[in-house]
Scaffold this active site. Structure first.
Site, mmCIF file in Angstrom:
data_model
loop_
_atom_site.group_PDB
_atom_site.id
_atom_site.type_symbol
_atom_site.label_atom_id
_atom_site.label_comp_id
_atom_site.label_asym_id
_atom_site.label_seq_id
_atom_site.Cartn_x
_atom_site.Cartn_y
_atom_site.Cartn_z
ATOM 1 N N SER A 23 1.166 -1.574 -0.172
ATOM 2 C CA SER A 23 0.032 0.075 0.441
ATOM 3 C C SER A 23 0.712 1.271 -0.021
ATOM 4 O O SER A 23 0.749 2.002 -0.676
ATOM 5 C CB SER A 23 -1.246 0.121 1.379
ATOM 6 O OG SER A 23 -1.453 -0.673 1.238
ATOM 7 N N LYS A 72 -7.551 -6.213 10.988
ATOM 8 C CA LYS A 72 -9.453 -6.394 10.748
ATOM 9 C C LYS A 72 -10.734 -6.705 11.672
ATOM 10 O O LYS A 72 -11.368 -6.325 11.533
ATOM 11 C CB LYS A 72 -9.192 -6.916 9.339
ATOM 12 C CG LYS A 72 -8.350 -5.890 8.438
ATOM 13 C CD LYS A 72 -9.076 -7.164 6.381
ATOM 14 C CE LYS A 72 -7.723 -6.702 5.758
ATOM 15 N NZ LYS A 72 -8.311 -6.860 4.072
ATOM 16 N N ASP A 108 -13.126 -4.069 0.706
ATOM 17 C CA ASP A 108 -12.089 -4.795 -0.228
ATOM 18 C C ASP A 108 -13.378 -5.201 -1.212
ATOM 19 O O ASP A 108 -13.005 -5.768 -2.701
ATOM 20 C CB ASP A 108 -11.948 -6.621 0.842
ATOM 21 C CG ASP A 108 -10.520 -6.208 1.723
ATOM 22 O OD1 ASP A 108 -10.304 -5.354 1.238
ATOM 23 O OD2 ASP A 108 -10.282 -6.704 2.397
ATOM 24 N N GLY A 132 -14.164 -20.488 -2.447
ATOM 25 C CA GLY A 132 -13.512 -20.761 -1.041
ATOM 26 C C GLY A 132 -14.853 -19.984 -0.272
ATOM 27 O O GLY A 132 -16.197 -19.354 -1.165
ATOM 28 N N GLY A 135 -12.115 -15.394 4.868
ATOM 29 C CA GLY A 135 -13.018 -14.351 4.634
ATOM 30 C C GLY A 135 -13.312 -13.291 3.508
ATOM 31 O O GLY A 135 -13.869 -11.973 3.605
ATOM 32 N N GLY A 252 -5.911 -10.824 -8.871
ATOM 33 C CA GLY A 252 -6.125 -10.108 -7.459
ATOM 34 C C GLY A 252 -5.279 -9.168 -7.621
ATOM 35 O O GLY A 252 -5.748 -7.788 -6.644
HETATM 36 P P1 ATR Z 1 -8.459 -15.894 3.432
HETATM 37 O O1 ATR Z 1 -9.035 -14.462 4.609
HETATM 38 O O2 ATR Z 1 -7.906 -14.669 2.710
HETATM 39 O O3 ATR Z 1 -9.869 -16.188 2.858
HETATM 40 P P2 ATR Z 1 -9.324 -17.870 4.490
HETATM 41 O O4 ATR Z 1 -10.113 -17.111 5.674
HETATM 42 O O5 ATR Z 1 -8.251 -18.736 5.904
HETATM 43 O O6 ATR Z 1 -8.261 -16.869 3.702
HETATM 44 O O7 ATR Z 1 -9.397 -19.108 3.824
HETATM 45 C C1 ATR Z 1 -8.991 -19.867 3.006
HETATM 46 C C2 ATR Z 1 -9.891 -20.450 2.079
HETATM 47 O O8 ATR Z 1 -9.203 -21.053 1.112
HETATM 48 C C3 ATR Z 1 -11.210 -20.981 2.439
HETATM 49 O O9 ATR Z 1 -11.872 -21.350 1.814
HETATM 50 C C4 ATR Z 1 -10.120 -22.281 2.364
HETATM 51 O O10 ATR Z 1 -10.804 -24.087 2.180
HETATM 52 P P3 ATR Z 1 -11.680 -24.113 3.718
HETATM 53 O O11 ATR Z 1 -12.516 -23.844 4.318
HETATM 54 O O12 ATR Z 1 -12.058 -25.482 3.815
HETATM 55 O O13 ATR Z 1 -10.198 -24.328 4.932
HETATM 56 C C5 ATR Z 1 -9.443 -22.266 1.250
HETATM 57 N N1 ATR Z 1 -8.295 -23.601 0.864
HETATM 58 C C6 ATR Z 1 -6.815 -23.033 1.212
HETATM 59 N N2 ATR Z 1 -5.993 -24.488 1.118
HETATM 60 C C7 ATR Z 1 -7.001 -25.119 0.633
HETATM 61 C C8 ATR Z 1 -6.905 -26.313 -0.533
HETATM 62 N N3 ATR Z 1 -5.582 -26.977 -0.222
HETATM 63 N N4 ATR Z 1 -7.930 -26.710 -0.860
HETATM 64 C C9 ATR Z 1 -9.347 -26.197 -0.961
HETATM 65 N N5 ATR Z 1 -9.478 -25.366 -0.597
HETATM 66 C C10 ATR Z 1 -8.951 -24.737 0.228
#
Ligand code: ATR
Length: 290
Positions: A23, A72, A108, A132, A135, A252
């Protein structure tokens, strides 16, 4: 580097750590282009120090600041006036000190939608799949439904988190807007094939595991868009697969640039040079990953 004077107004970003934040170069380039005597500074604030930092930054006369990990969520409980987006996402990434109190916003999701609009991708009335349910998915989904997405499917590895996000969308944003699906279901495959917009918010495909993708894409609808909120690498495996199937693809960087532009608009009351911010960010990312 901006010139700093006694008259210079300050904004900034807090994080722990904050050293990796993109940023400062992006915001300082924008402030300079706007001809403002302002500067944007990083502050490393430990989690336990957040309330003291909030009071201190206000006392020091900052106009406002951005917040990144891990602040946050905690900030939501500390501001006087959380916006609808902040309340729905449970997060604050932009604080504005005003005479009426401390406003806490989450830019965001609105930044994600603004970036799409700048690229000519309409959201209203469209069918969306969000991969996903963390957050980032919450921020993006809330804003997509608020922007009029007709139907939003949330697909996540952990089904309970997808259910929880859909419950939020259906109960607090728009009834009947969202449906959860398993990542490996055949229904998801047909849903992806008919989608106007697919958004990856999972970390799958991010550096260094760049050969991975969260789903195998079927043939896509004509005019489909795919946005991967990952920006390292600049083109993910999922983006490559979508491009091969004729989709318009974005990474992104745009979301990051536009969430910053919306924060700057709030602080300054002026229109920031969002496209300049996007190009500064792309150049900085390329420089750091070189
Ligand atoms: P952010 O705030 O960046 O969204 P997060 O809250 O940790 O980070 O979320 C990460 C996302 O990536 C989640 O949807 C996670 O799925 P789970 O809820 O099942 O954990 C997904 N994710 C991370 N690694 C993954 C993997 N190997 N395969 C599928 N989904 C994955």
């Amino acid at each position: 580097m901006p010139d700093i004077w006694g008259t210079t107004r300050l904004v900034g970003v807090i994080g722990w750590p904050v050293r990796h934040s993109f940023s400062p170069p992006m915001q300082n380039a924008a402030l300079a282009a706007m001809g403002l005597d302002w500067a944007y500074v990083p502050f490393a604030v430990a989690p336990d120090d957040l309330p003291a930092a909030l009071a201190g930054l206000r006392a020091a006369g900052l106009v406002g600041f951005n917040a990144t990990i891990p602040h946050k969520q905690a900030l939501l409980g500390l501001v006087d006036h959380p916006t609808a987006e902040a309340q729905l996402t449970g997060t604050v990434n932009t604080v504005h000190f005003t005479p009426d109190g401390i406003v806490g916003d989450s830019t965001d999701g609105p930044g994600f939608v603004a970036a799409l609009a700048a690229d000519g991708c309409q959201v209203a009335g469209r069918r969306v799949v969000v991969l996903g349910a963390g957050g980032s998915a919450r921020a993006v989904s809330v804003s997509l439904v608020r922007a009029g997405a007709e139907r939003l499917v949330v697909a996540n590895r952990t089904a309970a988190r997808a259910d929880e996000l859909c419950e939020l969308l259906n109960e607090r944003v728009r009834a009947g807007s969202a449906e959860a699906m398993a990542l490996d279901s055949s229904r998801l495959e047909t849903t992806l094939a008919a989608a106007d917009l697919i958004v990856n918010t999972t970390s799958v495909g991010m550096y260094p595991e760049m050969d991975a993708a969260p789903v195998t894409l079927p043939a896509l609808a004509a005019g489909a868009w795919l946005v991967d909120i990952i920006y390292n690498p600049a083109e993910t495996q999922l983006m490559r697969a979508a491009a091969e199937r004729g989709a318009s693809c974005r990474n992104g960087v745009s979301m990051l640039a536009y969430q910053g532009a919306l924060a700057l608009a709030r602080w300054t009351g002026q229109e920031p040079p969002a496209e300049l911010m996007r190009s500064v960010l792309s150049a900085e990312l390329a420089r750091r990953s070189a």
